[in-house]
Design a protein around this motif. Structure first.
Motif, short mmCIF file in Angstrom:
data_model
loop_
_atom_site.label_atom_id
_atom_site.label_comp_id
_atom_site.label_asym_id
_atom_site.label_seq_id
_atom_site.Cartn_x
_atom_site.Cartn_y
_atom_site.Cartn_z
N ALA A 198 0.97 -1.28 0.27
CA ALA A 198 0.35 0.14 -0.02
C ALA A 198 1.03 1.44 0.09
O ALA A 198 1.07 2.60 -1.01
N PHE A 199 2.17 0.78 0.87
CA PHE A 199 2.82 1.79 0.42
C PHE A 199 3.25 2.43 -0.64
O PHE A 199 3.32 3.80 -1.23
N TRP A 200 4.14 1.71 -1.32
CA TRP A 200 4.52 1.88 -2.36
C TRP A 200 3.27 2.33 -3.22
O TRP A 200 3.95 2.98 -4.41
N ALA A 201 2.60 1.29 -3.41
CA ALA A 201 1.64 1.80 -4.32
C ALA A 201 0.85 3.81 -4.50
O ALA A 201 0.65 4.39 -5.29
N ARG A 202 0.69 3.47 -3.13
CA ARG A 202 1.02 5.71 -3.26
C ARG A 202 2.45 6.29 -3.63
O ARG A 202 1.68 7.57 -4.26
N VAL A 203 3.45 5.51 -3.29
CA VAL A 203 4.77 6.14 -4.10
C VAL A 203 4.60 6.75 -5.42
O VAL A 203 3.90 7.68 -6.09
N VAL A 204 4.01 4.87 -5.52
CA VAL A 204 4.01 5.27 -7.77
C VAL A 204 2.96 5.79 -8.57
O VAL A 204 3.02 6.23 -9.16
N TRP A 205 1.39 5.62 -7.54
CA TRP A 205 0.20 5.64 -8.50
C TRP A 205 -0.53 7.00 -7.47
O TRP A 205 -1.34 6.76 -7.88
N GLY A 206 -0.08 7.48 -6.74
CA GLY A 206 -0.58 8.65 -5.55
C GLY A 206 -1.37 7.89 -4.64
O GLY A 206 -2.24 9.14 -4.22
N SER A 207 -1.96 7.18 -5.02
CA SER A 207 -3.20 6.36 -3.75
C SER A 207 -2.54 4.83 -3.47
O SER A 207 -2.16 4.04 -4.07
N SER A 208 -2.94 4.79 -2.12
CA SER A 208 -2.83 3.15 -1.52
C SER A 208 -3.94 2.27 -2.63
O SER A 208 -3.75 1.69 -2.03
N TRP A 209 -5.35 3.03 -3.06
CA TRP A 209 -5.96 2.05 -2.96
C TRP A 209 -6.46 2.32 -4.47
O TRP A 209 -7.10 3.61 -4.80
N GLN A 210 -7.46 1.65 -4.98
CA GLN A 210 -7.15 1.83 -6.90
C GLN A 210 -8.35 0.91 -7.21
O GLN A 210 -8.87 1.03 -8.37
#
Length: 271
Positions: A198-210
Motif C-alpha cells: 500500500a505504501f509503495w502504491a501511494r508512491v508510484v500511483w499517488g494512492s494506496s487504494w485503486q
C-alpha cells in the motif's frame, strides 16, 4: 545452468511426492522419511536455481504469476522442512508435496521467458512486499494441509481405524500445533506485506487504494484470516473447528486468486 537446476528440483519434488503417496498407501513411515530427504534435495536445487536467477537478472524473480508461484513453492517447501525439526509430522508431506509440485508445474510454463523489470517495480520495498506476502500465504497453505490431515486422522480415530492408515499419520496435537503456528506467523507477515504494498502504491500511483481486483481479494482474504486468528486466540477455537475453517479459508483464497487472475483486469499484471 538455471534450466538444469529447475529440472533437477522438479524431478526431486516429483519423486518426493510419489514417495509420500506410496508411504500412505503402503503404511510405511520409512518411505515418508526417505521422501523428506528427497524434498530437502529438491529444496537445495530450487534454492540454487533462485540464486542463479537473481544473479542473472539482478533482481528477485517476482515478475508475473509464474515467478511468484515458483517462489511460493520454494517458501512452502522450506517452511515444511523447517517444521520437521520441531514436530513429528513427516507424513504431512503427503499433502504438502503435491501442492508444491503443482506450483512447480504451473511455474515451469513461464520459467524460460525473459522479462524486463518495469519502472513501477524498481524499488527496495517491492521485493520485501512480495516476499512477506508470499511467505504469509505459503504459511496459510501449510495450515490448510495440516487442517486437511487433521480431519483425515480425526475421521479414522473416531471410527476406530487406528490400526490402518491412521497408525502412521501425525498426532492430532502436532497437526493442531502446526496449524496454530502457521496462522500465528502467517497473518502478521501478510499484514506487513500488504502495508508495504500500500505504501509503495501511494508512491508510484499517488494512492494506496485503486479498487484493483487484486487489492480487493487480498483484503477479503486478509479479513478472513483475521477472523480465523481472532477466533483461535480470543475465543479458544482449536482442533477440528480450526482445521475446517483453515481449509475453507484457503479454498476461498484459491478461488479469489483464480477468479481475479482470469476474469478481471488488474494493474498488478506486469508481464
Amino acid at each position: 545452468m538455471t534450466p538444469f537446476l529447475f529440472k533437477a528440483a522438479f524431478c526431486a519434488y516429483l519423486l518426493s511426492t510419489l514417495g509420500y503417496v506410496t508411504s500412505i498407501l503402503g503404511k510405511r513411515v520409512r518411505i515418508a522419511r526417505a521422501s523428506l530427504w528427497l524434498m530437502s534435495a529438491a529444496f537445495g536445487f530450487h534454492s540454487l536455481f533462485l540464486l542463479f536467477r537473481i544473479v542473472e537478472r539482478g533482481h528477485i524473480p517476482i515478475l508475473g504469476y509464474h515467478e511468484v508461484l515458483n517462489l511460493f513453492a520454494w517458501i512452502m517447501a522450506g517452511i515444511f522442512i523447517f517444521f520437521q525439526f520441531r514436530t513429528r509430522t513427516v507424513v504431512l508431506g503427503a499433502f504438502v508435496s503435491p501442492v508444491v509440485l503443482l506450483m512447480m508445474i504451473y511455474a515451469s510454463r513461464g520459467i524460460g521467458s525473459v522479462a524486463v523489470m518495469p519502472a513501477v517495480l524498481k524499488g527496495n520495498l517491492v521485493p520485501v512486499h512480495v516476499l512477506l506476502s508470499v511467505t504469509g500465504e505459503a504459511l496459510f497453505a501449510l495450515a490448510s494441509c495440516a487442517g486437511a490431515m487433521y480431519l483425515l486422522q480425526d475421521h479414522f480415530l473416531k471410527r476406530k481405524k487406528a490400526r490402518r492408515v491412521s497408525s502412521i499419520l501425525p498426532s492430532l496435537g502436532d497437526l493442531d500445533r502446526i496449524n496454530h503456528l502457521c496462522l500465528l506467523w502467517g497473518f502478521p507477515l501478510l499484514t506487513l506485506g500488504v502495508l508495504m504494498g500500500a505504501f509503495w502504491a501511494r508512491v508510484v500511483w499517488g494512492s494506496s487504494w485503486q479498487w484493483d481486483p487484486k487489492q480487493v481479494w487480498t483484503l477479503a482474504v486478509w479479513g478472513t484470516y483475521a477472523v480465523l486468528l481472532h477466533q483461535r486466540l480470543a475465543i479458544g477455537w482449536k482442533g477440528h473447528k480450526t482445521a475446517v475453517f483453515s481449509l475453507l479459508a484457503f479454498l476461498f483464497f484459491l478461488t479469489a486468486f483464480l477468479v481475479g487472475k482470469n476474469l478481471f483486469p488488474t494493474i498488478h499484471r506486469f508481464v
